[in-house]
Write an enzyme that holds these catalytic residues in place. Structure first.
Site, PDB file in Angstrom:
ATOM      1  N   GLN A 195     -55.899 -11.893   4.714  1.00 37.78           N
ATOM      2  CA  GLN A 195     -56.524 -13.045   4.212  1.00 37.78           C
ATOM      3  C   GLN A 195     -57.365 -12.888   2.921  1.00 37.78           C
ATOM      4  O   GLN A 195     -57.277 -13.908   2.019  1.00 37.78           O
ATOM      5  CB  GLN A 195     -57.187 -13.755   5.199  1.00 37.78           C
ATOM      6  CG  GLN A 195     -57.596 -15.199   5.093  1.00 37.78           C
ATOM      7  CD  GLN A 195     -56.391 -16.170   5.079  1.00 37.78           C
ATOM      8  OE1 GLN A 195     -56.296 -16.857   3.968  1.00 37.78           O
ATOM      9  NE2 GLN A 195     -55.361 -16.041   5.781  1.00 37.78           N
ATOM     10  N   THR A 253     -33.718  -0.049   5.152  1.00 42.60           N
ATOM     11  CA  THR A 253     -33.570  -0.083   3.601  1.00 42.60           C
ATOM     12  C   THR A 253     -34.391  -1.083   2.966  1.00 42.60           C
ATOM     13  O   THR A 253     -34.713  -2.321   3.761  1.00 42.60           O
ATOM     14  CB  THR A 253     -31.926  -0.734   3.561  1.00 42.60           C
ATOM     15  OG1 THR A 253     -31.086   0.042   4.015  1.00 42.60           O
ATOM     16  CG2 THR A 253     -31.627  -0.971   1.900  1.00 42.60           C
ATOM     17  N   CYS A 341     -52.030 -23.736  19.038  1.00 41.95           N
ATOM     18  CA  CYS A 341     -51.560 -25.179  19.316  1.00 41.95           C
ATOM     19  C   CYS A 341     -50.576 -25.229  20.627  1.00 41.95           C
ATOM     20  O   CYS A 341     -49.391 -24.995  20.569  1.00 41.95           O
ATOM     21  CB  CYS A 341     -50.528 -25.841  18.285  1.00 41.95           C
ATOM     22  SG  CYS A 341     -51.485 -25.463  16.733  1.00 41.95           S
TER      23      CYS A 341
END
Ligand SMILES: *Cc1c(COP(=O)(O)O)cnc(C)c1O
Length: 398
Positions: A195, A253, A341
């Site tokens: 952040q 990859t 939530c």
């Protein structure tokens, strides 16, 4: 820059004011331009010997050098991952397994304020792998103090993991001081800077960290790509085995266009850091001042000054945070709450609860995070709408 991004957002979601840049950011047009050639023309596998492979390998090398220049480290100290969460997982699991093999050090120190990519990984290391976990005390702003770390360290401590800036409450930890204590005690120090990297200096020399996680989509880069800085000499057990990519630490990859985009977005974030900070900080301060003044029973969460410049977060007493988010969404504002939530049975966020708020406060959390497209007009219309929506949520709650 602002103009380019504003146009993108305006054309995609015209009726929405986006105030959730901590959740994710739109891709910078310049970053997309840098990525495009690596989807089709230069599609080679960097591990191939032929020229198409070499071209892709050159792009990965250049991206690694770009990232190293921002972090002030060597290119071979960077491992590209699939996201910030993966970088956190590799840091904690990889370091604990390697350190434990070499010694009897079994303790992990971290905090309840960490992102789940760190805290849930630490919990799994305790539950499934037999390591020991201690949650460090935090202060009223959600920061870990040097004293709190010092007193928890013992001779069997292997690693401390503490974030640079908090995604939910914006508080910035004193990482240089914390890392110094870790070094003095010969324990590894990881910081989740996912952040923080959009606004704070992520120089690993001044921070003094051994491991640092980054994620592309928090600073106008693509989703699905991150990086872990690993100080030379720090041993990790790879958590993804297979090919020899990324110094044998992360098989698979390379996702060439995403890695190219990650590096360009990080370079731009460092180059434009001051401008971007100067743009969002006064808007943030207006939000904080206005909300605390106009909304009864409201509190700022996190530190009032030592916080991310684009980040405002609050709790409102007797408000269902998820309901408030729905009301805001209907009114055209995309914001976030701290709580996980779960409709029906909402649980307050552990981060907000760990600040000492009781349930009737902690359930009513709201996070507003700004970015390059945020305008004073958007903030005005948000601040005009919010008090009535909080009142409405309160009435529906009781
Ligand atoms: C977003 C975020 C993460 C996870 O990053 P992803 O790239 O989305 O996996 C980890 N830590 C913090 C602090 C974050 O804000």
């Amino acid at each position: 820059m602002h103009f380019i991004l504003r146009r993108v957002l305006g054309s995609i979601i015209p009726a929405m004011i986006y105030l959730d840049y901590a959740a994710t950011t739109p891709l910078d047009q310049r970053v997309l331009d840098a990525m495009m050639p690596y989807f089709r023309e230069n599609f080679g596998n960097p591990s191939s010997i032929h020229r198409l492979g070499q071209k892709a390998e050159t792009a990965i090398d250049a991206a690694r050098e770009k990232v190293a220049a921002v972090l002030h480290c060597q290119p071979d100290e960077i491992v590209f991952t699939s996201c910030g969460s993966e970088a956190d997982n590799l840091a904690l699991r990889g370091a604990m397994m390697a350190r434990h093999k070499a010694s009897n050090e079994t303790w992990i120190l971290t905090a309840k304020t960490e992102h789940h990519a760190v805290s849930k990984t630490a919990e799994q290391l305790e539950k499934e792998y037999g390591f020991q976990l201690e949650w460090l005390d935090i202060n009223e702003y959600g920061a870990v103090t040097p004293e709190s770390l010092s007193k928890a360290i013992c001779s069997n401590t292997a690693l401390a993991s503490l974030m640079l800036a908090n995604n939910e409450i914006g508080t910035i930890n004193p990482i240089a001081d914390l890392a110094k204590i870790a070094k003095e005690n010969n324990i590894l120090f990881h910081t989740d800077a996912v952040q923080a990297a959009a606004y704070l200096d992520v120089n690993v020399e001044t921070l003094g960290v051994d491991l640092m996680s980054l994620g592309g989509h928090k600073f106008y880069g693509p989703k699905g790509v991150g990086a872990l800085y690993i100080r030379k000499g720090t041993k990790l057990v790879p958590h993804m085995t297979g090919g020899a990519q990324e110094n044998n630490l992360r098989a698979g990859t390379h996702n060439v266009p995403l890695i190219v985009g990650f590096a360009e977005a990080l370079r731009l974030a460092a180059e434009e850091r001051e401008d971007r900070t100067g743009h969002v900080q006064p808007l943030r301060d207006r939000i904080i001042g206005n909300v605390l003044e106009t909304i009864p029973d409201s509190r700022l969460t996190g530190h009032p000054q030592t916080r991310l410049p684009n980040h405002a977060s609050f709790v409102f007493k007797d408000v269902d945070g998820n309901l408030l988010l729905q009301l805001l969404d209907s009114a055209g504002f995309a914001c976030s709450s701290g709580s996980a939530c779960k409709t029906g049975n909402p649980e307050p966020s552990e981060v907000v609860t760990s600040l000492g708020y009781s349930r009737d406060w902690a359930l009513g959390s709201l996070r507003i995070t700004l970015g390059v497209d945020s305008t004073p007009e958007q903030i005005d219309s948000f601040l005009n709408a919010l008090p009535a929506l909080v009142e409405k949520a309160r009435k529906l709650h009781s």
